[in-house]
Design a protein around this motif. Structure first.
Motif, PDB file in Angstrom:
ATOM      1  N   HIS A 168       0.883  -1.216   0.008  1.00 33.68           N
ATOM      2  CA  HIS A 168       0.030   0.040   0.094  1.00 33.68           C
ATOM      3  C   HIS A 168       0.768   1.427   0.046  1.00 33.68           C
ATOM      4  O   HIS A 168       0.609   2.229  -0.680  1.00 33.68           O
ATOM      5  N   ASP A 169       1.836   1.254   1.038  1.00 35.74           N
ATOM      6  CA  ASP A 169       2.684   2.656   0.976  1.00 35.74           C
ATOM      7  C   ASP A 169       3.601   2.515  -0.154  1.00 35.74           C
ATOM      8  O   ASP A 169       4.200   3.558  -0.313  1.00 35.74           O
ATOM      9  N   LEU A 170       3.969   1.635  -0.641  1.00 32.78           N
ATOM     10  CA  LEU A 170       4.845   1.672  -1.817  1.00 32.78           C
ATOM     11  C   LEU A 170       4.096   2.394  -2.953  1.00 32.78           C
ATOM     12  O   LEU A 170       4.695   3.261  -3.494  1.00 32.78           O
ATOM     13  N   LYS A 171       2.996   2.024  -3.460  1.00 35.22           N
ATOM     14  CA  LYS A 171       2.106   2.728  -4.196  1.00 35.22           C
ATOM     15  C   LYS A 171       1.941   4.124  -3.905  1.00 35.22           C
ATOM     16  O   LYS A 171       2.183   4.906  -4.858  1.00 35.22           O
ATOM     17  N   ARG A 172       1.824   4.595  -2.528  1.00 37.46           N
ATOM     18  CA  ARG A 172       1.856   6.176  -2.455  1.00 37.46           C
ATOM     19  C   ARG A 172       3.097   6.719  -2.795  1.00 37.46           C
ATOM     20  O   ARG A 172       2.980   7.661  -3.243  1.00 37.46           O
ATOM     21  N   VAL A 173       4.164   6.179  -2.078  1.00 38.46           N
ATOM     22  CA  VAL A 173       5.530   6.621  -2.626  1.00 38.46           C
ATOM     23  C   VAL A 173       5.782   6.831  -3.805  1.00 38.46           C
ATOM     24  O   VAL A 173       6.558   8.008  -4.149  1.00 38.46           O
ATOM     25  N   HIS A 174       5.514   5.863  -4.497  1.00 35.06           N
ATOM     26  CA  HIS A 174       5.865   5.940  -6.074  1.00 35.06           C
ATOM     27  C   HIS A 174       5.081   6.958  -6.629  1.00 35.06           C
ATOM     28  O   HIS A 174       5.302   7.621  -7.745  1.00 35.06           O
ATOM     29  N   GLU A 175       3.762   7.198  -6.552  1.00 33.90           N
ATOM     30  CA  GLU A 175       2.969   8.178  -6.849  1.00 33.90           C
ATOM     31  C   GLU A 175       3.635   9.413  -6.699  1.00 33.90           C
ATOM     32  O   GLU A 175       3.525  10.482  -7.523  1.00 33.90           O
ATOM     33  N   LEU A 176       4.153   9.712  -5.716  1.00 37.81           N
ATOM     34  CA  LEU A 176       4.848  11.002  -5.217  1.00 37.81           C
ATOM     35  C   LEU A 176       6.199  11.263  -6.147  1.00 37.81           C
ATOM     36  O   LEU A 176       6.336  12.385  -6.521  1.00 37.81           O
ATOM     37  N   THR A 177       6.925  10.103  -6.298  1.00 39.02           N
ATOM     38  CA  THR A 177       7.970  10.259  -7.415  1.00 39.02           C
ATOM     39  C   THR A 177       7.704  10.394  -8.588  1.00 39.02           C
ATOM     40  O   THR A 177       8.563  11.197  -9.562  1.00 39.02           O
ATOM     41  N   LYS A 178       6.462  10.017  -9.030  1.00 46.81           N
ATOM     42  CA  LYS A 178       6.062  10.384 -10.639  1.00 46.81           C
ATOM     43  C   LYS A 178       5.690  11.729 -10.638  1.00 46.81           C
ATOM     44  O   LYS A 178       5.916  12.230 -12.002  1.00 46.81           O
TER      45      LYS A 178
END
Length: 294
Positions: free
Chosen positions: A203-213
């Protein structure tokens, strides 16, 4: 000079231990940068000596002069943060609650309130065990502006790397997606996402990846403790493939990892020949190759 930022969506994934391992493997080719200023701990693994210290000032605090205060209560009435309380003869400011907005100082009819710049933390430049240097910081108790402190740490690290002609700045970022993480991502050449095989890890991987995008940054991923839940690992893998994020390592659970931390060592120096160490060394080589092509 290239900057590698290691982050994770949640705490406890092994992010700092991996960052320290990369720093140890890079030896004197890198300046190490700990941007987890709210809970810095990489200095424990790298035996930092806290050689140079500088005060970090940020934010302001309202100060009421009791000799000038007439106890009119205007400041108490306008403070929206409940930072001002009434004493018998004058008002006082709670330094923890004060947001430094200046409103009280502007409406005081007798100019009894002044704004003072506050020390928000400490910045250190240390020698570490592999003869490299590390820039790190500690946010003061109850202090805010951790994002600004992260920016200061990164600024010093990059200046030092350029001055000493280093190949890399290896940055350990904060967990999560808040202001410190956003500040740590600024100017990064490569972001290494560290996750684990748990529901919250995915779940948190998806959140932080969206931030990097949103920053359009080059991103790779390491799955730590993949064998704890192979079903979740498969879901993480599927997500990475969908998002076109390169998986550079899938690390197994290894009790040596915890033992190394308990002895204030990185896994790559604690046990040079175990499978985990070999995979981390391989990960570092992949990171170096990616940066060569960047």
């Amino acid at each position: 000079m290239r900057e590698i930022v290691v982050i994770s969506g949640k705490g406890g994934t092994g992010k700092t231990s991996l960052s320290a391992s990369f720093a140890y493997l890079a030896k004197q080719d890198a300046i190490v940068c700990d941007c987890d200023v709210d809970a810095a701990n990489m200095h424990l693994l790298l035996d930092a000596n806290f050689q140079d210290q500088k005060d970090f000032f940020s934010g302001e605090l309202a100060i009421i002069d009791p000799e000038l205060c007439t106890n009119c209560g205007d400041c108490f009435d306008v403070c929206r943060f409940d930072a001002i309380t009434k004493e018998e003869e004058y008002h006082v400011v709670d330094p923890i609650s004060c947001e430094g907005c200046h409103y009280c100082s502007r409406i005081c009819p007798v100019d009894a309130i002044t704004m003072q710049t506050q020390k928000a933390g400490d910045v250190f430049v240390s020698d570490i065990k592999n003869s490299a240097k590390m820039v790190h910081a500690k946010l003061g108790f109850g202090a805010e502006n951790s994002g600004k402190l992260v920016s200061k740490v990164k600024q010093i690290a990059k200046e030092l790397a350029l001055k000493e002609d280093k190949k890399y700045v290896i940055t350990d970022g904060s967990p999560g997606i808040g202001c410190p993480v956003i500040s740590s991502l600024s100017g990064a050449n490569l972001v290494v996402l560290v996750t684990e095989a748990t529901v919250s890890g995915l779940h948190d991987l998806k959140r932080v990846h969206e931030l990097t995008k949103t920053f359009n940054l080059k991103v790779v991923c390491i799955i730590n403790k993949y064998d704890l839940n192979r079903v979740i690992t498969t879901k993480i893998k599927d997500y990475l493939v969908k998002e076109k994020v390169e998986e550079i390592a899938r690390l197994p659970y290894d009790e040596n990892f915890t033992k190394a931390v308990s002895e204030a060592k990185t896994i790559v120096e604690f046990n040079e020949n175990c499978e985990l160490t070999e995979q981390i060394k391989s990960s570092w080589k992949k990171i170096e190759n990616i940066l060569k092509d960047a």
